[in-house]
Design a protein around this motif. Structure first.
Motif, mmCIF file in Angstrom:
data_model
loop_
_atom_site.group_PDB
_atom_site.id
_atom_site.type_symbol
_atom_site.label_atom_id
_atom_site.label_comp_id
_atom_site.label_asym_id
_atom_site.label_seq_id
_atom_site.Cartn_x
_atom_site.Cartn_y
_atom_site.Cartn_z
ATOM 1 N N ILE A 1 -14.835 -3.617 3.767
ATOM 2 C CA ILE A 1 -15.149 -3.893 2.369
ATOM 3 C C ILE A 1 -16.605 -3.493 2.136
ATOM 4 N N ALA A 2 -16.803 -2.381 1.427
ATOM 5 C CA ALA A 2 -18.142 -1.817 1.255
ATOM 6 C C ALA A 2 -19.059 -2.701 0.426
ATOM 7 N N SER A 3 -18.544 -3.318 -0.626
ATOM 8 C CA SER A 3 -19.402 -4.102 -1.521
ATOM 9 C C SER A 3 -20.031 -5.312 -0.823
ATOM 10 N N ALA A 4 -19.417 -5.765 0.273
ATOM 11 C CA ALA A 4 -19.928 -6.930 0.989
ATOM 12 C C ALA A 4 -20.348 -6.608 2.427
ATOM 13 N N ASN A 5 -20.274 -5.318 2.814
ATOM 14 C CA ASN A 5 -20.528 -4.929 4.210
ATOM 15 C C ASN A 5 -19.749 -5.829 5.160
ATOM 16 N N LEU A 6 -18.440 -5.876 4.946
ATOM 17 C CA LEU A 6 -17.584 -6.821 5.642
ATOM 18 C C LEU A 6 -16.498 -6.108 6.429
ATOM 19 N N LEU A 7 -16.320 -6.523 7.664
ATOM 20 C CA LEU A 7 -15.247 -6.044 8.517
ATOM 21 C C LEU A 7 -14.151 -7.096 8.467
ATOM 22 N N VAL A 8 -12.921 -6.694 8.174
ATOM 23 C CA VAL A 8 -11.805 -7.631 8.024
ATOM 24 C C VAL A 8 -10.692 -7.229 8.978
ATOM 25 N N ALA A 9 -10.195 -8.195 9.747
ATOM 26 C CA ALA A 9 -9.094 -7.958 10.674
ATOM 27 C C ALA A 9 -7.905 -8.811 10.254
ATOM 28 N N ASN A 10 -6.754 -8.178 10.086
ATOM 29 C CA ASN A 10 -5.511 -8.879 9.781
ATOM 30 C C ASN A 10 -4.543 -8.599 10.918
ATOM 31 N N VAL A 11 -4.432 -9.545 11.837
ATOM 32 C CA VAL A 11 -3.625 -9.367 13.035
ATOM 33 C C VAL A 11 -2.444 -10.331 12.968
ATOM 34 N N GLY A 12 -1.401 -9.940 12.260
ATOM 35 C CA GLY A 12 -0.241 -10.815 12.123
ATOM 36 C C GLY A 12 -0.608 -12.096 11.394
ATOM 37 N N ALA A 13 -0.427 -13.220 12.073
ATOM 38 C CA ALA A 13 -0.716 -14.520 11.468
ATOM 39 C C ALA A 13 -2.183 -14.894 11.568
ATOM 40 N N VAL A 14 -2.963 -14.106 12.273
ATOM 41 C CA VAL A 14 -4.383 -14.406 12.482
ATOM 42 C C VAL A 14 -5.234 -13.401 11.712
ATOM 43 N N SER A 15 -6.193 -13.906 10.972
ATOM 44 C CA SER A 15 -7.143 -13.058 10.243
ATOM 45 C C SER A 15 -8.551 -13.538 10.539
ATOM 46 N N TRP A 16 -9.475 -12.607 10.567
ATOM 47 C CA TRP A 16 -10.883 -12.969 10.700
ATOM 48 C C TRP A 16 -11.730 -11.925 10.007
ATOM 49 N N GLN A 17 -12.941 -12.346 9.658
ATOM 50 C CA GLN A 17 -13.890 -11.467 8.968
ATOM 51 C C GLN A 17 -15.239 -11.572 9.660
ATOM 52 N N MET A 18 -15.983 -10.478 9.614
ATOM 53 C CA MET A 18 -17.316 -10.488 10.177
ATOM 54 C C MET A 18 -18.251 -9.675 9.288
ATOM 55 N N PRO A 19 -19.321 -10.291 8.825
ATOM 56 C CA PRO A 19 -20.285 -9.533 8.029
ATOM 57 C C PRO A 19 -21.074 -8.580 8.916
ATOM 58 N N LEU A 20 -21.310 -7.402 8.403
ATOM 59 C CA LEU A 20 -22.168 -6.433 9.083
ATOM 60 C C LEU A 20 -23.561 -6.536 8.487
ATOM 61 N N GLU A 21 -24.546 -6.024 9.181
ATOM 62 C CA GLU A 21 -25.927 -6.181 8.746
ATOM 63 C C GLU A 21 -26.322 -5.223 7.628
ATOM 64 N N ASN A 22 -25.659 -4.066 7.563
ATOM 65 C CA ASN A 22 -26.034 -3.100 6.533
ATOM 66 C C ASN A 22 -24.910 -2.085 6.305
#
Length: 77
Positions: free
Chosen positions: A38-59
């Motif tokens: 997600i470019a607007s938030a510098n965000l990495l998003v993982a959707n792995v079946g029933a498990v999801s997680w997000q991690m902000p990137l620094e830039n």
């Protein structure tokens, strides 16, 4: 490819992305096909079946490097 962030190390391989959170040592893994950026938030998003997680990137440069490595377009929502 290895990327070092303030709070994690990212290990990019052709099929998956591995995130090693520091200092806890927790390891998160996502297949390249389950990865979104997600470019607007510098965000990495993982959707792995029933498990999801997000991690902000620094830039935006880090986000672009990941997008280029995997050949995926970052979303601009």
């Amino acid at each position: 490819m290895l990327m070092t962030l303030a709070h994690a190390k990212l290990i990019l391989s052709p099929m998956e992305l591995q995130v090693r959170l520091q200092p806890a040592g927790t390891v998160l893994t996502v297949l390249a096909e389950d990865l979104r950026l997600i470019a607007s938030a510098n965000l990495l998003v993982a959707n792995v079946g029933a498990v999801s997680w997000q991690m902000p990137l620094e830039n935006a440069e880090q986000l672009q490097q990941i997008a280029d490595f995997y050949g995926i377009a970052a979303e601009t929502r």
